[in-house]
Write a protein that holds these residues in place. Structure first.
Motif, PDB file in Angstrom:
ATOM      1  N   ILE A 181       0.838  -1.198   0.000  1.00 28.83           N
ATOM      2  CA  ILE A 181       0.000   0.000   0.000  1.00 28.83           C
ATOM      3  C   ILE A 181       0.873   1.248   0.000  1.00 28.83           C
ATOM      4  N   TRP A 182       1.950   1.213   0.795  1.00 35.46           N
ATOM      5  CA  TRP A 182       2.796   2.403   0.914  1.00 35.46           C
ATOM      6  C   TRP A 182       3.621   2.626  -0.348  1.00 35.46           C
ATOM      7  N   VAL A 183       3.911   1.549  -1.061  1.00 37.08           N
ATOM      8  CA  VAL A 183       4.532   1.709  -2.376  1.00 37.08           C
ATOM      9  C   VAL A 183       3.571   2.433  -3.313  1.00 37.08           C
ATOM     10  N   GLY A 184       2.297   2.025  -3.286  1.00 32.98           N
ATOM     11  CA  GLY A 184       1.297   2.662  -4.126  1.00 32.98           C
ATOM     12  C   GLY A 184       1.076   4.117  -3.759  1.00 32.98           C
ATOM     13  N   VAL A 185       1.032   4.425  -2.456  1.00 30.30           N
ATOM     14  CA  VAL A 185       0.845   5.816  -2.034  1.00 30.30           C
ATOM     15  C   VAL A 185       2.021   6.668  -2.497  1.00 30.30           C
ATOM     16  N   TRP A 186       3.238   6.154  -2.306  1.00 29.02           N
ATOM     17  CA  TRP A 186       4.431   6.904  -2.715  1.00 29.02           C
ATOM     18  C   TRP A 186       4.445   7.140  -4.226  1.00 29.02           C
ATOM     19  N   LEU A 187       4.173   6.091  -4.997  1.00 27.53           N
ATOM     20  CA  LEU A 187       4.149   6.240  -6.449  1.00 27.53           C
ATOM     21  C   LEU A 187       3.050   7.197  -6.892  1.00 27.53           C
ATOM     22  N   GLY A 188       1.881   7.104  -6.248  1.00 26.27           N
ATOM     23  CA  GLY A 188       0.782   7.991  -6.608  1.00 26.27           C
ATOM     24  C   GLY A 188       1.092   9.451  -6.361  1.00 26.27           C
ATOM     25  N   LEU A 189       1.912   9.728  -5.340  1.00 24.64           N
ATOM     26  CA  LEU A 189       2.304  11.108  -5.064  1.00 24.64           C
ATOM     27  C   LEU A 189       3.480  11.566  -5.916  1.00 24.64           C
ATOM     28  N   LEU A 261       9.851 -17.517   6.916  1.00 24.32           N
ATOM     29  CA  LEU A 261      10.514 -16.396   7.582  1.00 24.32           C
ATOM     30  C   LEU A 261      10.543 -15.169   6.685  1.00 24.32           C
ATOM     31  N   MET A 262      10.918 -15.359   5.424  1.00 27.38           N
ATOM     32  CA  MET A 262      11.049 -14.223   4.513  1.00 27.38           C
ATOM     33  C   MET A 262       9.700 -13.636   4.117  1.00 27.38           C
ATOM     34  N   ALA A 263       8.625 -14.421   4.214  1.00 27.57           N
ATOM     35  CA  ALA A 263       7.291 -13.891   3.938  1.00 27.57           C
ATOM     36  C   ALA A 263       6.872 -12.869   4.987  1.00 27.57           C
ATOM     37  N   VAL A 264       7.536 -12.877   6.126  1.00 28.37           N
ATOM     38  CA  VAL A 264       7.312 -11.852   7.158  1.00 28.37           C
ATOM     39  C   VAL A 264       8.347 -10.745   7.041  1.00 28.37           C
ATOM     40  N   VAL A 265       9.601 -11.122   6.761  1.00 32.11           N
ATOM     41  CA  VAL A 265      10.685 -10.136   6.718  1.00 32.11           C
ATOM     42  C   VAL A 265      10.526  -9.175   5.544  1.00 32.11           C
ATOM     43  N   TRP A 266      10.231  -9.715   4.350  1.00 35.44           N
ATOM     44  CA  TRP A 266      10.122  -8.853   3.172  1.00 35.44           C
ATOM     45  C   TRP A 266       9.071  -7.751   3.350  1.00 35.44           C
ATOM     46  N   PRO A 267       7.831  -8.065   3.772  1.00 37.32           N
ATOM     47  CA  PRO A 267       6.853  -6.979   3.964  1.00 37.32           C
ATOM     48  C   PRO A 267       7.280  -5.959   5.001  1.00 37.32           C
ATOM     49  N   LEU A 268       7.947  -6.419   6.062  1.00 42.62           N
ATOM     50  CA  LEU A 268       8.408  -5.464   7.074  1.00 42.62           C
ATOM     51  C   LEU A 268       9.458  -4.528   6.489  1.00 42.62           C
ATOM     52  N   VAL A 269      10.373  -5.063   5.693  1.00 43.85           N
ATOM     53  CA  VAL A 269      11.398  -4.228   5.059  1.00 43.85           C
ATOM     54  C   VAL A 269      10.756  -3.227   4.102  1.00 43.85           C
ATOM     55  N   ILE A 270       9.813  -3.705   3.290  1.00 42.66           N
ATOM     56  CA  ILE A 270       9.136  -2.810   2.344  1.00 42.66           C
ATOM     57  C   ILE A 270       8.406  -1.695   3.083  1.00 42.66           C
ATOM     58  N   PHE A 274       9.194   2.267   2.491  1.00 42.47           N
ATOM     59  CA  PHE A 274       8.270   3.089   1.710  1.00 42.47           C
ATOM     60  C   PHE A 274       7.279   3.868   2.562  1.00 42.47           C
ATOM     61  N   LEU A 275       6.996   3.452   3.777  1.00 43.39           N
ATOM     62  CA  LEU A 275       6.105   4.254   4.620  1.00 43.39           C
ATOM     63  C   LEU A 275       6.721   5.616   4.929  1.00 43.39           C
ATOM     64  N   PRO A 276       7.991   5.698   5.372  1.00 43.71           N
ATOM     65  CA  PRO A 276       8.581   7.035   5.564  1.00 43.71           C
ATOM     66  C   PRO A 276       8.675   7.840   4.269  1.00 43.71           C
ATOM     67  N   ALA A 278       6.599   7.721   1.735  1.00 40.23           N
ATOM     68  CA  ALA A 278       5.257   8.222   1.427  1.00 40.23           C
ATOM     69  C   ALA A 278       4.887   9.397   2.328  1.00 40.23           C
ATOM     70  N   VAL A 279       5.206   9.286   3.618  1.00 42.72           N
ATOM     71  CA  VAL A 279       4.902  10.383   4.547  1.00 42.72           C
ATOM     72  C   VAL A 279       5.711  11.622   4.196  1.00 42.72           C
ATOM     73  N   HIS A 280       6.988  11.432   3.872  1.00 44.59           N
ATOM     74  CA  HIS A 280       7.839  12.577   3.510  1.00 44.59           C
ATOM     75  C   HIS A 280       7.336  13.261   2.247  1.00 44.59           C
ATOM     76  N   ARG A 281       6.943  12.463   1.276  1.00 41.71           N
ATOM     77  CA  ARG A 281       6.423  13.042   0.029  1.00 41.71           C
ATOM     78  C   ARG A 281       5.118  13.782   0.277  1.00 41.71           C
ATOM     79  N   PHE A 282       4.261  13.243   1.132  1.00 41.23           N
ATOM     80  CA  PHE A 282       2.996  13.889   1.452  1.00 41.23           C
ATOM     81  C   PHE A 282       3.239  15.233   2.138  1.00 41.23           C
ATOM     82  N   GLN A 283       4.226  15.287   3.022  1.00 45.04           N
ATOM     83  CA  GLN A 283       4.519  16.521   3.741  1.00 45.04           C
ATOM     84  C   GLN A 283       5.118  17.593   2.833  1.00 45.04           C
ATOM     85  N   ARG A 284       5.746  17.184   1.729  1.00 45.53           N
ATOM     86  CA  ARG A 284       6.374  18.143   0.830  1.00 45.53           C
ATOM     87  C   ARG A 284       5.419  18.716  -0.206  1.00 45.53           C
TER      88      ARG A 284
END
Length: 287
Positions: A181-189, A261-270, A274-276, A278-284
């Motif tokens: 979702i945060w990848v999509g928000v970042w790309l959309g902005l 294990l990686m099915a949990v690690v990969w989403p956490l890394v993503i 991308f969450l920060p 997306a937030v940074h782009r929204f603030q700018r």
């Protein structure tokens, strides 16, 4: 006679106005309320634009029928097993992955029409915009999984694991969707308009295809199989196959042997990346 005697004693100060009803509520309450209002707005669009939800929910069904029946008879699973049982967890993961493109298009549309700027100018929690968009997307993702699972059961797919393992598998799928979702928000902005966001399908489609969602990496050329094995989608697809009790094409690599294990690690890394962003782009964004 003094001026004080002519005017008389000064009037008592007026009492402070009573706080508006509901203002005593905590900040957390207003964050949740704003988040729900944004999510409800997003879900209302689906009700008023039924063709959008028909396409978003109908495409996974078409994909299952296409790959399961048109290509299914020609596909082989390394180690044996029915290809449709191998396919369905991969289709679940692919559907969750492609959903981030819908997020990008909606966010780009809102940004282009000034809706995002309007949200930023209103007295609402800044986190409510992203959180509301994420809540709406997760609701739609649950509907997609439910319809896709019903279609899979209709064509003969069965989950051989326990109910707890099946719930865990669907949880991993939603975790992947949440991170994207945060990848999509970042790309959309980042993109200038909704048309440009739609063009990102040209990038998203190969990313989903070069994975273990449809074909085992061991059947691909060496370098391509390595790329597919390390694709986050492959980890989720393999992990859900294990939990559902479906055929697993284990190529013997470390990443495939530790898919759960990686099915949990990969989403956490993503999410952490991308969450920060997306937030940074929204603030700018300009007001």
């Amino acid at each position: 006679m003094t001026a004080y005697e002519l005017r008389g004693p000064a009037p008592a100060p007026a009492p402070a106005p009573a706080p508006a009803p509901g203002r005593e509520r905590s900040r957390a309450y207003w964050v949740v309320a704003d988040c729900w209002n944004v999510a409800r707005r997003s879900l209302t669009h689906y009700r008023r634009q039924p063709l959008a939800i028909v396409w978003q929910l109908g495409f996974p069904i078409l994909s299952v029928l296409l790959y399961g029946y048109v290509f299914g008879s020609a596909m082989k699973v390394p180690g044996g097993g029915d290809y449709r049982e191998f396919l369905m967890p991969g289709m679940f993961a692919t559907t969750m992955t492609m959903g981030f493109m819908g997020t990008a298009i909606v966010v780009a549309t809102d940004a282009g029409k000034g809706v995002v700027d309007r949200f930023r100018s209103m007295p609402m929690a800044p986190s409510a915009v992203a959180a509301g968009r994420g809540t709406a997307d997760l609701v739609v993702a649950c509907a997609e999984l439910a319809i896709l699972a019903a279609t899979a059961l209709a064509i003969g797919w069965r989950a051989g694991g326990s109910p707890v393992e099946a719930v865990g598998a669907f949880g991993l799928l939603l975790l992947l969707r949440f991170s994207l979702i945060w990848v999509g928000v970042w790309l959309g902005l980042m993109v200038p308009n909704a048309e440009a966001a739609g063009g990102l399908y040209a990038v998203a489609f190969p990313v989903t295809m070069i994975s273990s969602a449809l074909v085992a990496p061991s059947l691909m050329p060496g370098w391509l199989g390595t790329v597919a094995a390390w694709n986050p989608i492959s980890s989720t697809a393999t992990a859900t196959r294990q939990l559902f009790g479906n055929p697993v094409a284990d190529g013997g690599t470390w990443i495939e042997q530790h898919a759960l294990l990686m099915a949990v690690v990969w989403p956490l890394v993503i999410t952490l990346v991308f969450l920060p962003l997306a937030v940074h782009r929204f603030q700018r964004l300009s007001r």
